[in-house]
Design a protein around this motif. Structure first.
Motif, mmCIF file in Angstrom:
data_model
loop_
_atom_site.group_PDB
_atom_site.id
_atom_site.type_symbol
_atom_site.label_atom_id
_atom_site.label_comp_id
_atom_site.label_asym_id
_atom_site.label_seq_id
_atom_site.Cartn_x
_atom_site.Cartn_y
_atom_site.Cartn_z
ATOM 1 N N LEU A 1 13.853 48.212 0.920
ATOM 2 C CA LEU A 1 14.704 47.066 0.618
ATOM 3 C C LEU A 1 15.048 46.305 1.889
ATOM 4 N N GLY A 2 15.390 47.032 2.932
ATOM 5 C CA GLY A 2 15.737 46.383 4.195
ATOM 6 C C GLY A 2 14.594 45.559 4.746
ATOM 7 N N ALA A 3 13.370 46.090 4.635
ATOM 8 C CA ALA A 3 12.208 45.351 5.113
ATOM 9 C C ALA A 3 12.052 44.037 4.353
ATOM 10 N N SER A 4 12.191 44.107 3.024
ATOM 11 C CA SER A 4 12.075 42.894 2.219
ATOM 12 C C SER A 4 13.229 41.936 2.483
ATOM 13 N N LEU A 5 14.441 42.490 2.605
ATOM 14 C CA LEU A 5 15.620 41.649 2.795
ATOM 15 C C LEU A 5 15.588 40.934 4.140
ATOM 16 N N VAL A 6 15.230 41.662 5.203
ATOM 17 C CA VAL A 6 15.164 41.048 6.528
ATOM 18 C C VAL A 6 14.040 40.010 6.575
ATOM 19 N N SER A 7 12.913 40.322 5.924
ATOM 20 C CA SER A 7 11.815 39.351 5.871
ATOM 21 C C SER A 7 12.237 38.102 5.101
ATOM 22 N N PHE A 8 12.929 38.323 3.984
ATOM 23 C CA PHE A 8 13.415 37.200 3.182
ATOM 24 C C PHE A 8 14.391 36.344 3.980
ATOM 25 N N ALA A 9 15.355 36.992 4.648
ATOM 26 C CA ALA A 9 16.362 36.247 5.408
ATOM 27 C C ALA A 9 15.730 35.465 6.550
ATOM 28 N N THR A 10 14.792 36.098 7.244
ATOM 29 C CA THR A 10 14.119 35.409 8.348
ATOM 30 C C THR A 10 13.327 34.213 7.842
ATOM 31 N N SER A 11 12.585 34.426 6.737
ATOM 32 C CA SER A 11 11.784 33.343 6.159
ATOM 33 C C SER A 11 12.659 32.213 5.641
ATOM 34 N N ALA A 12 13.848 32.559 5.101
ATOM 35 C CA ALA A 12 14.737 31.540 4.553
ATOM 36 C C ALA A 12 15.407 30.718 5.652
ATOM 37 N N LEU A 13 15.628 31.322 6.809
ATOM 38 C CA LEU A 13 16.332 30.637 7.890
ATOM 39 C C LEU A 13 15.424 29.745 8.715
#
Length: 430
Positions: free
Chosen positions: A172-184
């Motif tokens: 989950l952390g891998a997906s969440l951090v990837s999502f947050a980075t991609s969104a920012l």
């Protein structure tokens, strides 16, 4: 009556110590799976930075090939570090494995690209994946064995559920951090260097885990040394349980093929179909939440219903779930979300139980070696190749073959487990 509170207080330090131990082991699993998962999720961004190919699909496949290299070295980690854990104990090896993973992730985060140093960029990436593969080859099987050895009888499923929860926290952390980075940041910035941010997060978590693991208790009895009461050599014991070893390979292999098809193959397939990367990462994050919440519930169910029965029932559910992926054969975020999330409900049951089932098939004195070897071979043969195979078959127009393959692995694993259980018995969880 006055003695009851005193008795309760005496038990508190013991429970507190066990909780701290399980947290230290669990967070190691979180780091291990975060670092492993992040590479797979970011393969589409890593590939063009490390390999000389203008075609994004080809460079992604090159990155996934290096991703698979780590799997190829997992059996070596299971053999070398597993044997070491059966000789000198679990604690030192658990500390060594997590240090190797954290350092390798940091090196990838700061590595120069192909434009900077040419082919040496890909070579450096290759070496880091080798060390990560050796580390991952022992971390999951040894940490599960360690947790089972410290757990009261009849609580093995709960221990597996808690560890699986920590594993899923990493996913989950891998997906969440990837999502947050991609969104920012935009896709161009993500491809240029934004993919390094999740790597730095993993390296920072590694420092915390190393600190927590420095004082773990030892679970291997001191009597496993030499002398007239010493057990037979480890490899002789593993040889006696050859059927159990074969069962472990398929029990782990089917679960990992399913796992990497869903967590790495399908998201990269979606990227290849041109889906919005932020939406893809959002859905993989939701899948991570399903795995995180579901794993402790599956562990409690296994203790209540009987571990072996729960495993067999949930493993058979993989067969219909595997064919669900045929519903995503072309672009369309709706089809991707249905396949990913519905299949994820079956995935959580299998990812919670496969390690404790493997642990139950080997006696304690050769457990780290036997389970580590079987785990490493399984992940190298079936897990590391799953995402590549899924995408390749899609390109060849024979995507139906992958669910057939996954269903066959699952059925074979059930048959071998039942044969091994009847022939050599179980050593935990019943």
């Amino acid at each position: 009556m006055a003695s009851l509170p005193m008795s309760t207080k005496k038990q508190d330090p013991h429970h507190s110590k066990n909780s701290k131990t399980l947290t230290a082991i669990g967070l190691g699993n979180t780091l291990e799976w975060y670092d492993w998962q992040i590479f797979g999720l970011l393969a589409a961004f890593i590939g063009p930075n490390f390999f000389p190919n203008a075609d994004p699909v080809s460079s992604t496949l090159s990155a996934l090939s290096v991703f698979a290299v780590g799997f190829a070295f997992r059996p070596l980690g299971g053999v070398l570090l597993g044997r070491l854990a059966d000789r000198i104990g679990r604690r030192k090896v658990l500390l060594l494995s997590i240090t190797m993973m954290a350092v390798s992730t940091l090196v990838i985060a700061i590595s120069p690209t192909y434009q900077d140093i040419g082919v040496f960029a890909g070579l450096l990436l290759f070496v880091c994946r080798v060390f990560q593969g050796i580390s991952a080859g022992i971390e999951a099987p040894l940490s599960t064995a360690y947790a089972v050895e410290l757990s009261p009888a009849g609580r093995e499923g709960r221990a597996a559920g808690v560890l699986s929860m920590f594993v899923n926290l990493g996913i989950l952390g891998a997906s969440l951090v990837s999502f947050a980075t991609s969104a920012l940041i935009d896709d161009a910035a993500m491809a240029d260097g934004g993919w390094r941010v999740p790597m730095f997060v993993g390296a920072a978590l590694g420092v915390v885990v190393i600190y927590l693991r420095r004082n773990l208790p030892e679970s291997l009895p001191a009597a496993t040394g030499t002398g007239p009461q010493a057990p037979p050599p480890v490899w002789r014991q593993v040889g006696r349980h050859w059927l159990a070893l074969l069962a472990i390979i398929f029990v782990v292999g089917a679960a990992q093929a399913y796992n990497y098809a869903w967590n790495v193959g399908l998201p990269n397939l979606a990227n290849g179909f041109g889906e919005d990367s932020t939406s893809v990462f959002a859905l993989t994050t939701l899948l991570g939440l399903i795995l995180l919440v579901g794993s402790p519930l599956v562990g409690m169910l296994a203790d209540r219903r009987k571990l072996s029965r729960t495993f067999v029932a949930t493993r058979l559910l993989v067969v219909p779930a595997a064919f669900l992926m045929l519903a995503y054969a072309g672009p369309g975020i709706g089809g991707f979300s249905i396949v990913l999330l519905v299949g994820g409900l079956v995935l959580v049951t299998n990812m919670t139980l496969y390690n404790v089932i493997s642990t139950s098939l080997m006696p304690q004195t050769c457990r780290a070696t036997g389970v580590g070897l079987g785990y490493g071979i399984a992940v190298a043969l079936f897990g590391g190749t799953a995402s590549y195979l899924l995408i390749w078959l899609q390109q060849q127009g024979i995507d139906w073959l992958f669910p057939v393959y996954l269903a066959a692995l699952s059925l074979i694993s059930v048959v071998l487990y039942l044969l091994a259980k009847r022939t050599t018995g179980l050593y935990a969880g019943e």
